[in-house]
Design a protein around this motif. Structure first.
Motif, PDB file in Angstrom:
ATOM      1  N   ASN A  27      34.012  51.631  38.796  1.00 14.03           N
ATOM      2  CA  ASN A  27      33.865  52.993  39.318  1.00 14.03           C
ATOM      3  C   ASN A  27      33.900  53.010  40.847  1.00 14.03           C
ATOM      4  O   ASN A  27      33.811  54.079  41.447  1.00 14.03           O
ATOM      5  N   ASP A  28      33.985  51.829  41.467  1.00 11.36           N
ATOM      6  CA  ASP A  28      33.972  51.753  42.927  1.00 11.36           C
ATOM      7  C   ASP A  28      35.398  51.509  43.435  1.00 11.36           C
ATOM      8  O   ASP A  28      35.888  50.381  43.437  1.00 11.36           O
ATOM      9  N   ARG A  29      36.036  52.582  43.881  1.00  5.23           N
ATOM     10  CA  ARG A  29      37.452  52.478  44.261  1.00  5.23           C
ATOM     11  C   ARG A  29      37.668  51.585  45.476  1.00  5.23           C
ATOM     12  O   ARG A  29      38.769  51.101  45.723  1.00  5.23           O
ATOM     13  N   SER A  30      36.600  51.413  46.285  1.00  4.01           N
ATOM     14  CA  SER A  30      36.790  50.634  47.520  1.00  4.01           C
ATOM     15  C   SER A  30      36.879  49.132  47.241  1.00  4.01           C
ATOM     16  O   SER A  30      37.288  48.365  48.105  1.00  4.01           O
ATOM     17  N   THR A  31      36.469  48.701  46.047  1.00  5.90           N
ATOM     18  CA  THR A  31      36.572  47.267  45.738  1.00  5.90           C
ATOM     19  C   THR A  31      37.453  46.971  44.523  1.00  5.90           C
ATOM     20  O   THR A  31      38.250  46.039  44.554  1.00  5.90           O
ATOM     21  N   CYS A  32      37.324  47.762  43.452  1.00  3.60           N
ATOM     22  CA  CYS A  32      37.957  47.342  42.188  1.00  3.60           C
ATOM     23  C   CYS A  32      39.474  47.293  42.263  1.00  3.60           C
ATOM     24  O   CYS A  32      40.095  46.483  41.576  1.00  3.60           O
ATOM     25  N   VAL A  33      40.078  48.117  43.117  1.00  2.66           N
ATOM     26  CA  VAL A  33      41.550  48.138  43.174  1.00  2.66           C
ATOM     27  C   VAL A  33      42.110  46.843  43.779  1.00  2.66           C
ATOM     28  O   VAL A  33      43.297  46.559  43.659  1.00  2.66           O
ATOM     29  N   LEU A  34      41.241  46.072  44.441  1.00  2.00           N
ATOM     30  CA  LEU A  34      41.723  44.923  45.220  1.00  2.00           C
ATOM     31  C   LEU A  34      41.924  43.650  44.408  1.00  2.00           C
ATOM     32  O   LEU A  34      42.632  42.746  44.842  1.00  2.00           O
ATOM     33  N   PHE A  35      41.269  43.563  43.241  1.00  2.00           N
ATOM     34  CA  PHE A  35      41.184  42.254  42.582  1.00  2.00           C
ATOM     35  C   PHE A  35      42.002  42.159  41.297  1.00  2.00           C
ATOM     36  O   PHE A  35      42.302  43.159  40.645  1.00  2.00           O
ATOM     37  N   GLY A  36      42.299  40.908  40.915  1.00  2.00           N
ATOM     38  CA  GLY A  36      42.992  40.622  39.660  1.00  2.00           C
ATOM     39  C   GLY A  36      42.497  39.292  39.114  1.00  2.00           C
ATOM     40  O   GLY A  36      41.675  38.610  39.735  1.00  2.00           O
ATOM     41  N   ASP A  37      43.022  38.921  37.942  1.00  2.00           N
ATOM     42  CA  ASP A  37      42.609  37.683  37.270  1.00  2.00           C
ATOM     43  C   ASP A  37      43.799  36.730  37.167  1.00  2.00           C
ATOM     44  O   ASP A  37      44.941  37.180  37.005  1.00  2.00           O
ATOM     45  N   GLY A  38      43.528  35.444  37.190  1.00  2.00           N
ATOM     46  CA  GLY A  38      44.619  34.474  37.024  1.00  2.00           C
ATOM     47  C   GLY A  38      44.192  33.084  37.462  1.00  2.00           C
ATOM     48  O   GLY A  38      43.057  32.882  37.919  1.00  2.00           O
ATOM     49  N   ALA A  39      45.114  32.157  37.297  1.00  2.00           N
ATOM     50  CA  ALA A  39      44.821  30.762  37.650  1.00  2.00           C
ATOM     51  C   ALA A  39      46.075  30.059  38.151  1.00  2.00           C
ATOM     52  O   ALA A  39      47.193  30.379  37.739  1.00  2.00           O
ATOM     53  N   GLY A  40      45.857  29.107  39.039  1.00  2.00           N
ATOM     54  CA  GLY A  40      46.937  28.242  39.519  1.00  2.00           C
ATOM     55  C   GLY A  40      46.391  26.839  39.662  1.00  2.00           C
ATOM     56  O   GLY A  40      45.180  26.648  39.809  1.00  2.00           O
ATOM     57  N   ALA A  41      47.289  25.862  39.581  1.00  2.00           N
ATOM     58  CA  ALA A  41      46.832  24.465  39.667  1.00  2.00           C
ATOM     59  C   ALA A  41      47.890  23.615  40.344  1.00  2.00           C
ATOM     60  O   ALA A  41      49.089  23.912  40.250  1.00  2.00           O
ATOM     61  N   VAL A  42      47.434  22.570  41.018  1.00  2.00           N
ATOM     62  CA  VAL A  42      48.377  21.573  41.543  1.00  2.00           C
ATOM     63  C   VAL A  42      47.915  20.198  41.094  1.00  2.00           C
ATOM     64  O   VAL A  42      46.722  19.958  40.902  1.00  2.00           O
ATOM     65  N   LEU A  43      48.889  19.308  40.923  1.00  2.00           N
ATOM     66  CA  LEU A  43      48.579  17.903  40.663  1.00  2.00           C
ATOM     67  C   LEU A  43      48.780  17.167  41.976  1.00  2.00           C
ATOM     68  O   LEU A  43      49.893  17.134  42.517  1.00  2.00           O
ATOM     69  N   LEU A  44      47.681  16.641  42.498  1.00  2.00           N
ATOM     70  CA  LEU A  44      47.737  15.912  43.765  1.00  2.00           C
ATOM     71  C   LEU A  44      47.769  14.424  43.438  1.00  2.00           C
ATOM     72  O   LEU A  44      46.908  13.929  42.701  1.00  2.00           O
ATOM     73  N   ARG A  45      48.769  13.722  43.976  1.00  2.00           N
ATOM     74  CA  ARG A  45      48.951  12.302  43.633  1.00  2.00           C
ATOM     75  C   ARG A  45      48.881  11.422  44.861  1.00  2.00           C
ATOM     76  O   ARG A  45      49.286  11.825  45.943  1.00  2.00           O
TER      77      ARG A  45
END
Ligand code: ACO
Length: 312
Positions: A150-168
């Motif tokens: 219900n808070d337009r000043s924050t909720c519009v900014l965010f999303g869900d997801g994931a990323g990964a790297v393999l560091l060798r």
């Protein structure tokens, strides 16, 4: 004694299927596509469903980062997350179990939006000392469960997801420099408020203007410092992969640095701010060539910030 370096061998990302556009938000909130797009660069965000967890998103991103999905050689897993599935144990251990990474040790890092850069810097140190050779560095978030819809000043900014790297472990860099900073005087500028019992995880509160200007100053200075450490110039940068909090912040940092805007990677339009996941998601979506000089930089709550400079 042999000198060890670390380099990114591969990367992967995963986002939940459900997409919520700005127009869809304007059906329930006093907002509109034009405001969100022009103030932030965001057009849409992916939102987790009831069956998703930070571990499930992170696991899928990690599988995609692993050649043939095989985690048997991974000896360390670091998950950067602001939204762990439980206060204990570390969500990274659930990912370890899902992947069958029985030779690894796993833990979470909490540095909010800077979490991925923090985790990458830690992984780099472990590889350089010879204590690890294959490290999964993951950013995974379900921010949608931490905002007040219900808070337009924050909720519009965010999303869900994931990323990964393999560091060798590698014989040449790889990661050339990392720097990390925090300034706890900014603690109350961006935080999760636990006072409302209807929000089990607290809800995001922020002073948007303060965060905005701090982000520009911090990222610019930490990028300059990391470049100087390696006698590199802004003109050497092929890709600037900044934390995706606001397109205007990224554009400003690029302009302050004197970096052509086409070198600054923008993925916020499709995914919004996925906190610790924005940088590995962006890496996965960018056509980076071997030998390119890549600069990763982030700023988030705490305040925390930092930069990594690497040769791809
Ligand atoms: N839709 C329509 N109007 C809105 C919305 C919305 N979603 N949100 C706020 N407004 C209104 C405000 O109420 C205000 O109205 P008023 O003038 O009548 O009082 C007006 O728009 C301007 O609000 P400001 O907050 O001054 O807008 P600003 O241009 O500063 O943009 C924003 C706000 C986008 C949040 C910006 O400050 C920002 O991006 N800050 C960085 C914060 C951030 O990214 N935090 C995320 C986590 S931290 C990180 O990842 C670095």
């Amino acid at each position: 004694m042999a000198q060890f370096y670390s380099s990114i061998a591969s990367c992967g990302m995963f986002v939940p299927q459900r997409v919520i556009t700005n127009d869809e938000l304007s059906n329930t909130l006093d907002t509109n596509d034009e405001w969100i797009r022009t103030r932030t660069g965001i057009c849409a965000r992916h939102i987790a469903g009831p069956g998703d967890s930070v571990a499930s998103l992170g696991t899928e991103a990690a599988r995609r980062a692993l050649p043939s999905g095989d985690a048997s050689n991974v000896d360390m897993i670091i998950l950067a997350t602001t939204s762990p599935d439980h206060f204990m144990p570390a969500t990274a251990t659930q990912i370890q179990s899902n992947l069958g990474a029985t030779c690894a040790f796993a833990f979470d890092v909490q540095a909010v939006c800077s979490g991925f850069v923090y985790a990458l810097a830690i992984a780099d140190k472990f590889i350089k000392t010879g204590d690890a050779s294959e490290v999964l560095v993951i950013g995974s978030e379900i921010m949608s469960r931490m905002v007040d819809w219900n808070d337009r000043s924050t909720c519009v900014l965010f999303g869900d997801g994931a990323g990964a790297v393999l560091l060798r472990r590698s014989t040449s860099p790889g990661i050339l420099a990392t720097n990390l900073y925090s300034d706890g005087r900014g603690y109350n500028m961006l935080y999760s408020d636990n006072s409302d019992p209807t929000f089990a995880r607290g809800k995001v509160m922020m002073n948007g203007r303060a965060v905005y200007s701090m982000a520009i100053d911090c990222m610019e200075s930490s990028v300059r410092s990391a470049l100087t450490q390696n006698n590199l110039n802004v003109s050497d940068i092929d890709w600037f992969v900044a934390h995706q909090a606001n397109k205007r912040i990224i554009d400003s940092v690029a302009a302050h640095l004197g970096l052509p805007s086409e070198k600054a990677v923008i993925t916020i339009d499709s995914f919004a701010n996925t906190s610790a996941a924005t940088i590995p998601i962006s890496l996965s979506l960018t056509n980076i060539k071997r030998g390119d000089l890549v600069v990763l930089s982030s700023m988030g709550a705490g305040f925390t910030w930092g930069t990594a400079v690497l040769r791809w």
